[in-house]
Design a protein around this motif. Structure first.
Motif, PDB file in Angstrom:
ATOM      1  N   THR A   1       0.795  -1.227   0.000  1.00 14.98           N
ATOM      2  CA  THR A   1       0.000   0.000   0.000  1.00 14.98           C
ATOM      3  C   THR A   1       0.826   1.275   0.000  1.00 14.98           C
ATOM      4  N   PRO A   2       2.058   1.346   0.616  1.00 14.89           N
ATOM      5  CA  PRO A   2       2.801   2.607   0.587  1.00 14.89           C
ATOM      6  C   PRO A   2       3.090   3.166  -0.790  1.00 14.89           C
ATOM      7  N   PRO A   3       3.402   2.310  -1.807  1.00 17.08           N
ATOM      8  CA  PRO A   3       3.687   2.936  -3.108  1.00 17.08           C
ATOM      9  C   PRO A   3       2.588   3.846  -3.617  1.00 17.08           C
ATOM     10  N   PRO A   4       1.277   3.460  -3.500  1.00 15.98           N
ATOM     11  CA  PRO A   4       0.258   4.434  -3.917  1.00 15.98           C
ATOM     12  C   PRO A   4       0.312   5.722  -3.141  1.00 15.98           C
ATOM     13  N   GLN A   5       0.660   5.652  -1.815  1.00 17.84           N
ATOM     14  CA  GLN A   5       0.765   6.870  -1.036  1.00 17.84           C
ATOM     15  C   GLN A   5       1.912   7.729  -1.534  1.00 17.84           C
ATOM     16  N   GLU A   6       3.043   7.106  -1.881  1.00 17.63           N
ATOM     17  CA  GLU A   6       4.182   7.876  -2.387  1.00 17.63           C
ATOM     18  C   GLU A   6       3.846   8.508  -3.725  1.00 17.63           C
ATOM     19  N   VAL A   7       3.083   7.794  -4.535  1.00 15.12           N
ATOM     20  CA  VAL A   7       2.683   8.364  -5.819  1.00 15.12           C
ATOM     21  C   VAL A   7       1.797   9.577  -5.611  1.00 15.12           C
ATOM     22  N   SER A   8       0.926   9.486  -4.594  1.00 15.83           N
ATOM     23  CA  SER A   8       0.033  10.616  -4.339  1.00 15.83           C
ATOM     24  C   SER A   8       0.794  11.837  -3.855  1.00 15.83           C
ATOM     25  N   LYS A   9       1.964  11.639  -3.234  1.00 17.06           N
ATOM     26  CA  LYS A   9       2.750  12.759  -2.758  1.00 17.06           C
ATOM     27  C   LYS A   9       3.601  13.382  -3.853  1.00 17.06           C
ATOM     28  N   GLU A  10       3.865  12.661  -4.912  1.00 18.23           N
ATOM     29  CA  GLU A  10       4.761  13.170  -5.957  1.00 18.23           C
ATOM     30  C   GLU A  10       4.267  14.443  -6.613  1.00 18.23           C
ATOM     31  N   PRO A  11       2.953  14.611  -6.860  1.00 22.04           N
ATOM     32  CA  PRO A  11       2.531  15.881  -7.478  1.00 22.04           C
ATOM     33  C   PRO A  11       2.834  17.101  -6.638  1.00 22.04           C
ATOM     34  N   LEU A  12       2.979  16.931  -5.303  1.00 15.40           N
ATOM     35  CA  LEU A  12       3.282  18.072  -4.450  1.00 15.40           C
ATOM     36  C   LEU A  12       4.764  18.358  -4.364  1.00 15.40           C
ATOM     37  N   SER A  13       5.594  17.441  -4.817  1.00 13.63           N
ATOM     38  CA  SER A  13       7.040  17.622  -4.728  1.00 13.63           C
ATOM     39  C   SER A  13       7.560  18.363  -5.935  1.00 13.63           C
ATOM     40  N   ASP A  14       8.823  18.852  -5.832  1.00 10.58           N
ATOM     41  CA  ASP A  14       9.430  19.597  -6.944  1.00 10.58           C
ATOM     42  C   ASP A  14       9.767  18.690  -8.119  1.00 10.58           C
ATOM     43  N   GLU A  15       9.843  17.353  -7.856  1.00 11.42           N
ATOM     44  CA  GLU A  15      10.209  16.457  -8.947  1.00 11.42           C
ATOM     45  C   GLU A  15       9.146  16.416 -10.021  1.00 11.42           C
ATOM     46  N   ASN A  16       7.934  16.775  -9.647  1.00 11.26           N
ATOM     47  CA  ASN A  16       6.857  16.723 -10.624  1.00 11.26           C
ATOM     48  C   ASN A  16       6.855  17.919 -11.553  1.00 11.26           C
ATOM     49  N   LYS A  17       7.603  18.994 -11.212  1.00 14.24           N
ATOM     50  CA  LYS A  17       7.617  20.193 -12.055  1.00 14.24           C
ATOM     51  C   LYS A  17       8.219  19.938 -13.427  1.00 14.24           C
ATOM     52  N   PRO A  18       9.374  19.281 -13.536  1.00 16.46           N
ATOM     53  CA  PRO A  18       9.884  18.987 -14.864  1.00 16.46           C
ATOM     54  C   PRO A  18       8.937  18.136 -15.674  1.00 16.46           C
ATOM     55  N   ALA A  19       8.128  17.286 -14.984  1.00 19.18           N
ATOM     56  CA  ALA A  19       7.176  16.470 -15.724  1.00 19.18           C
ATOM     57  C   ALA A  19       6.155  17.338 -16.428  1.00 19.18           C
TER      58      ALA A  19
ATOM     59  N   ASP B   1      -1.728  26.980  -4.506  1.00 16.57           N
ATOM     60  CA  ASP B   1      -2.222  25.858  -3.710  1.00 16.57           C
ATOM     61  C   ASP B   1      -1.482  25.777  -2.378  1.00 16.57           C
ATOM     62  N   MET B   2      -0.154  26.014  -2.417  1.00 17.64           N
ATOM     63  CA  MET B   2       0.613  25.997  -1.173  1.00 17.64           C
ATOM     64  C   MET B   2       0.167  27.115  -0.234  1.00 17.64           C
ATOM     65  N   LEU B   3      -0.209  28.257  -0.802  1.00 13.90           N
ATOM     66  CA  LEU B   3      -0.664  29.376   0.029  1.00 13.90           C
ATOM     67  C   LEU B   3      -1.970  29.032   0.745  1.00 13.90           C
ATOM     68  N   ARG B   4      -2.855  28.320   0.052  1.00 15.63           N
ATOM     69  CA  ARG B   4      -4.120  27.929   0.684  1.00 15.63           C
ATOM     70  C   ARG B   4      -3.903  26.926   1.811  1.00 15.63           C
ATOM     71  N   ASN B   5      -2.811  26.145   1.706  1.00 15.15           N
ATOM     72  CA  ASN B   5      -2.539  25.134   2.723  1.00 15.15           C
ATOM     73  C   ASN B   5      -1.490  25.573   3.735  1.00 15.15           C
ATOM     74  N   ALA B   6      -1.023  26.816   3.650  1.00 17.87           N
ATOM     75  CA  ALA B   6       0.014  27.286   4.571  1.00 17.87           C
ATOM     76  C   ALA B   6      -0.549  27.371   5.984  1.00 17.87           C
ATOM     77  N   SER B   7       0.297  26.984   6.947  1.00 16.38           N
ATOM     78  CA  SER B   7      -0.149  26.928   8.347  1.00 16.38           C
ATOM     79  C   SER B   7       0.410  28.060   9.195  1.00 16.38           C
ATOM     80  N   THR B   8       1.534  28.665   8.778  1.00 16.15           N
ATOM     81  CA  THR B   8       2.151  29.726   9.574  1.00 16.15           C
ATOM     82  C   THR B   8       2.191  31.027   8.783  1.00 16.15           C
TER      83      THR B   8
END
Length: 297
Positions: A46-64, A183-190
């Motif tokens: 099950t973790p691989p699907p969770q890691e995939v779901s996190k990839e769009p939020l990471s910088d690695e997805n920008k070149p994609a 999107d990051m601004l809407r989710n910012a906590s501080t």
């Protein structure tokens, strides 16, 4: 004794049967750990699907995301900016100006800037003309054939397709980053994170405005070519009216001489403090001379 032996045998047989049944039940208990193991294996998958779901939020997805932009290279048409300069000698400026107006109307062109200069030697009318790209060559040919004698002509073409494509790709990427930061601004906590993200968003918006302005400028220069047209008329000079004849030169010489004399006189007057010293020097010289004569008497 026989009566006691039989019951004992029956009891022993029953005990052996119960033990055998217990041994048979053991595999059933062994199967359950396998099921647990299989369940744990499923959990490990099950973790691989969770890691995939996190990839769009990471910088690695920008070149994609940038990988989509090369498709735009094929859709961008060739961008060529055409510019030209012409100087035409005409017999009558007004007549030539009317001819130019008719040619401009025929080719859907317009005058962006107009400047007229009247000198003793000639008349000059300078026009900055904007014409649709497809009518540029026809406009040049019309001026060359029917307006007057072409004194000079210079036509240039500048291919800006590479620059336009580069700016378009960078603009698309900046827009992608801008949406992610929003999107990051809407989710910012501080508050600190919000301020930093807002500053980044502001910089991205400024860069996007500059890029869009550059693309609009290139599109304008590509869609409408620019022609600098100069209409030139040399004035006819005669011996009676020419301002470069002997009479004009004599009058100019007298005027220059008088101006030089006035300048010299004004220069002398500017030394008036020194002129006041001359009488004082003469008076002192006379007194010294008188003092020298007295001992002789």
């Amino acid at each position: 004794m026989r009566n006691l032996f039989l019951p004992l045998c029956i009891v022993l047989l029953l005990n052996s049967c119960e033990k055998s049944e217990m041994k048979l039940d053991i595999p059933s208990t062994v199967v359950s750990p396998e099921k647990v193991a299989s369940a744990e294996y499923v959990v490990e998958e099950t973790p691989p699907p969770q890691e995939v779901s996190k990839e769009p939020l990471s910088d690695e997805n920008k070149p994609a995301q940038v990988s989509v932009s090369p498709k735009k290279i094929d859709t961008i048409a060739k961008k060529v900016i055409k510019n030209g300069t012409m100087k035409i000698q005409v017999g009558d400026i007004k007549k030539a100006q009317n001819q130019v107006a008719g040619i401009l109307k025929k080719n859907n062109a317009y005058i962006q800037n107009e400047q007229f200069q009247n000198t003793d030697m000639d008349d000059n009318l300078d026009l900055v003309i904007r014409v649709p790209h497809k009518n540029f060559d026809a406009l040049i040919n019309s001026f060359s054939d029917g307006v007057g004698s072409v004194l000079s002509k210079n036509i240039s073409s500048d291919d800006v397709t590479e620059e336009y494509t580069d700016v378009s790709i960078k603009l698309a990427n900046k827009k992608i980053y801008l949406e992610k930061y929003r999107d990051m601004l809407r989710n910012a906590s501080t508050t600190k994170d919000m301020i930093e993200i807002q500053e980044t968003i502001r910089e991205l918006e400024d860069e996007i405005d500059v890029a869009e302005g550059r693309l609009r400028f290139i599109d304008d220069r590509v869609n409408y070519s620019t022609l600098n047209l100069g209409l030139y008329k040399e004035k006819v000079r005669s011996s009676a009216t020419s301002k470069i004849g002997f009479g004009s030169r004599f009058a100019d010489s007298v005027t220059e001489g008088w101006n030089s004399f006035v300048t010299f006189l004004l220069g002398i007057i500017s030394f008036w403090p020194f002129l006041l010293l001359i009488p004082l020097i003469i008076l002192m010289w006379r007194k010294l001379k008188a003092c020298k004569k007295k001992p002789q008497q």
